[in-house]
Design a protein around this motif. Structure first.
Motif, PDB file in Angstrom:
ATOM      1  N   ASP A 266       9.829  10.784   7.218  1.00 39.36           N
ATOM      2  CA  ASP A 266      10.575   9.627   6.699  1.00 39.36           C
ATOM      3  C   ASP A 266      10.067   8.309   7.263  1.00 39.36           C
ATOM      4  O   ASP A 266      10.565   7.250   6.887  1.00 39.36           O
ATOM      5  CB  ASP A 266      12.078   9.791   6.935  1.00 39.36           C
ATOM      6  N   ARG A 267       9.062   8.373   8.149  1.00 36.11           N
ATOM      7  CA  ARG A 267       8.463   7.119   8.632  1.00 36.11           C
ATOM      8  C   ARG A 267       7.231   6.726   7.800  1.00 36.11           C
ATOM      9  O   ARG A 267       6.589   5.720   8.096  1.00 36.11           O
ATOM     10  CB  ARG A 267       8.091   7.223  10.110  1.00 36.11           C
TER      11      ARG A 267
ATOM     12  N   ARG B  12       3.694   0.062   5.682  1.00 34.36           N
ATOM     13  CA  ARG B  12       3.787  -1.379   5.968  1.00 34.36           C
ATOM     14  C   ARG B  12       2.925  -1.750   7.168  1.00 34.36           C
ATOM     15  O   ARG B  12       2.325  -2.825   7.208  1.00 34.36           O
ATOM     16  CB  ARG B  12       5.237  -1.816   6.195  1.00 34.36           C
ATOM     17  N   TRP B  13       2.887  -0.845   8.172  1.00 38.29           N
ATOM     18  CA  TRP B  13       2.084  -1.101   9.377  1.00 38.29           C
ATOM     19  C   TRP B  13       0.611  -1.243   9.015  1.00 38.29           C
ATOM     20  O   TRP B  13      -0.085  -2.144   9.485  1.00 38.29           O
ATOM     21  CB  TRP B  13       2.284   0.031  10.392  1.00 38.29           C
TER      22      TRP B  13
ATOM     23  N   GLY C 104       2.807  11.645  24.264  1.00 39.11           N
ATOM     24  CA  GLY C 104       4.234  11.461  23.966  1.00 39.11           C
ATOM     25  C   GLY C 104       4.721  12.229  22.753  1.00 39.11           C
ATOM     26  O   GLY C 104       5.863  12.051  22.324  1.00 39.11           O
TER      27      GLY C 104
ATOM     28  N   PHE D 266       4.408  -4.981  12.384  1.00 39.08           N
ATOM     29  CA  PHE D 266       5.531  -5.821  11.895  1.00 39.08           C
ATOM     30  C   PHE D 266       6.602  -5.886  12.960  1.00 39.08           C
ATOM     31  O   PHE D 266       6.524  -5.192  13.938  1.00 39.08           O
ATOM     32  CB  PHE D 266       6.087  -5.302  10.556  1.00 39.08           C
TER      33      PHE D 266
ATOM     34  N   GLU E  11       0.389   2.957  17.788  1.00 40.63           N
ATOM     35  CA  GLU E  11       1.812   2.870  17.416  1.00 40.63           C
ATOM     36  C   GLU E  11       2.279   4.236  16.926  1.00 40.63           C
ATOM     37  O   GLU E  11       1.753   4.767  15.941  1.00 40.63           O
ATOM     38  CB  GLU E  11       1.986   1.815  16.311  1.00 40.63           C
ATOM     39  N   PRO E  12       3.310   4.826  17.584  1.00 42.37           N
ATOM     40  CA  PRO E  12       3.749   6.180  17.207  1.00 42.37           C
ATOM     41  C   PRO E  12       4.855   6.169  16.157  1.00 42.37           C
ATOM     42  O   PRO E  12       5.770   5.342  16.205  1.00 42.37           O
ATOM     43  CB  PRO E  12       4.305   6.716  18.533  1.00 42.37           C
ATOM     44  N   PHE E  13       4.755   7.099  15.224  1.00 42.24           N
ATOM     45  CA  PHE E  13       5.768   7.271  14.175  1.00 42.24           C
ATOM     46  C   PHE E  13       6.151   8.749  14.111  1.00 42.24           C
ATOM     47  O   PHE E  13       5.278   9.602  13.964  1.00 42.24           O
ATOM     48  CB  PHE E  13       5.216   6.844  12.810  1.00 42.24           C
ATOM     49  N   PHE E  14       7.416   9.033  14.192  1.00 41.58           N
ATOM     50  CA  PHE E  14       7.877  10.428  14.159  1.00 41.58           C
ATOM     51  C   PHE E  14       8.627  10.701  12.857  1.00 41.58           C
ATOM     52  O   PHE E  14       9.587  10.000  12.531  1.00 41.58           O
ATOM     53  CB  PHE E  14       8.793  10.704  15.356  1.00 41.58           C
TER      54      PHE E  14
ATOM     55  N   PRO F 189       7.019   5.243   4.922  1.00 43.70           N
ATOM     56  CA  PRO F 189       7.085   3.846   4.443  1.00 43.70           C
ATOM     57  C   PRO F 189       6.801   2.831   5.557  1.00 43.70           C
ATOM     58  O   PRO F 189       6.192   1.788   5.300  1.00 43.70           O
ATOM     59  CB  PRO F 189       8.530   3.718   3.938  1.00 43.70           C
ATOM     60  N   GLN F 190       7.238   3.137   6.784  1.00 40.82           N
ATOM     61  CA  GLN F 190       6.929   2.218   7.892  1.00 40.82           C
ATOM     62  C   GLN F 190       5.422   2.241   8.189  1.00 40.82           C
ATOM     63  O   GLN F 190       4.829   1.191   8.477  1.00 40.82           O
ATOM     64  CB  GLN F 190       7.715   2.595   9.154  1.00 40.82           C
TER      65      GLN F 190
END
Lengths: 203, 203
Positions: free
Chosen positions: A189-190, A196-197, A171, A203, A183-186, A192-193
């Motif tokens: 700027d992700r 936390r993950w 993906g 979360f 869990e994908p992060f694009f 910080p997420q």
């Protein structure tokens, strides 16, 4: 028995400014949570054929903003940044050299990847040029003549193509694209997420 | 003499998930630095004609990720989120009603804008429907019959068109697009940069 901890997957193109910003942060971030990162350079050109996307800087209005945002986001993250004179640029040789080095020594491949990104986005080098790629690889101990021949070998072409196809299969549609336990992060700027993950297991 | 403090400009489309997330944060963020925010709904359809962009959810690969990221980003920011059943959706009536209310009472227009966003992204209402827009406006004291007639008036059509043109003139290419003392920030994920900008007067 504790299951083995999966690597964080870090997909990026060597010509991606936000990929560069993420590359300066992701290993330290992962290490704070006892995690390692698998670096996977890809070619956004291949990905964009699937999504119909264009390089950010070529999009009307968004292009001008992006140039401004690359530098500001770099200052925000305290990463040196100088936008390349030629942009977008071809990163095929750099990506192929990465996988060639990676088959021999993961750590050297990682150091090479950092040096390519910094050459491109902090030192004003044109990393689309095979000579520049070879010089950076040689600094990591690569034999220049052997790598030079390998860069155009069918095996290495197919390896990079397979990596791009595998990324598409997961993906991946842009750079940086970071996968943490599925869990994908694009986007840089992700981060910080992602932090936390990693801290809370979701979360 | 201290010069008057400029309003922060907040451009958004009522159908923009990230615009909604920013809308739940921007006033409080601004207030912490003694600043006010000017809300300016626009139509992304008009903007996308200039940039060639498509709604995020319609882009191959990126679309599926975006749906996932809307919800996750909402949880990250502690904002309730339920993706609308119909999406993308037409926000012409909502935006026109906003400007109609705004000419009478800024505070009611602000309350209306919040209620439209929450109706769309938390309460499962279809804000493309004039009846829903009129109901939400009536709760802010609007006379339903008068507003209903105004929604199709030439004056209000032209007002919204002028606002979209003005936004394009400022470089707005998406939602949310936030301008702080001439400095543009695109995306809810730029809120931390906005915060630092407000705290330090630039970086």
């Amino acid at each position: 028995m504790t299951p083995p901890v999966e690597c964080i997957e870090f997909y990026f193109d060597f010509s991606s400014p936000y990929g560069y910003l993420a590359s300066e942060k992701i290993d330290d971030l992962a290490a704070r949570f006892g995690r390692k990162v698998k670096w996977r350079p890809i070619l956004l050109g291949v990905v964009f054929k699937q999504t119909g996307a264009a390089p950010l800087t070529l999009v009307p209005l968004k292009g001008e903003y992006s140039l401004h945002d690359f530098s500001r986001s770099a200052r925000f993250l305290d990463v040196p940044y100088k936008h390349p004179e030629t942009f977008p640029l071809n990163t095929m040789h750099a990506a192929r050299a990465y996988y060639w080095l990676h088959e021999q020594d993961c750590a050297r491949a990682r150091a090479f990847a950092h040096s390519v990104y910094r050459a491109c986005f902090a030192e004003g080098r044109d990393i689309s040029q095979p000579d520049v790629v070879l010089e950076l690889a040689a600094r990591q101990g690569a034999d220049r003549a052997t790598l030079s021949a390998a860069l155009n070998s069918q095996a290495l072409k197919e390896r990079l193509k397979a990596e791009c196809d595998a990324a598409l299969g997961k993906g991946v549609f842009g750079s940086p694209y970071i996968i943490v336990d599925g869990e994908p992060f694009f986007g840089a700027d992700r981060l910080p997420q992602i932090e936390r993950w990693l801290a809370s297991g979701g979360f």
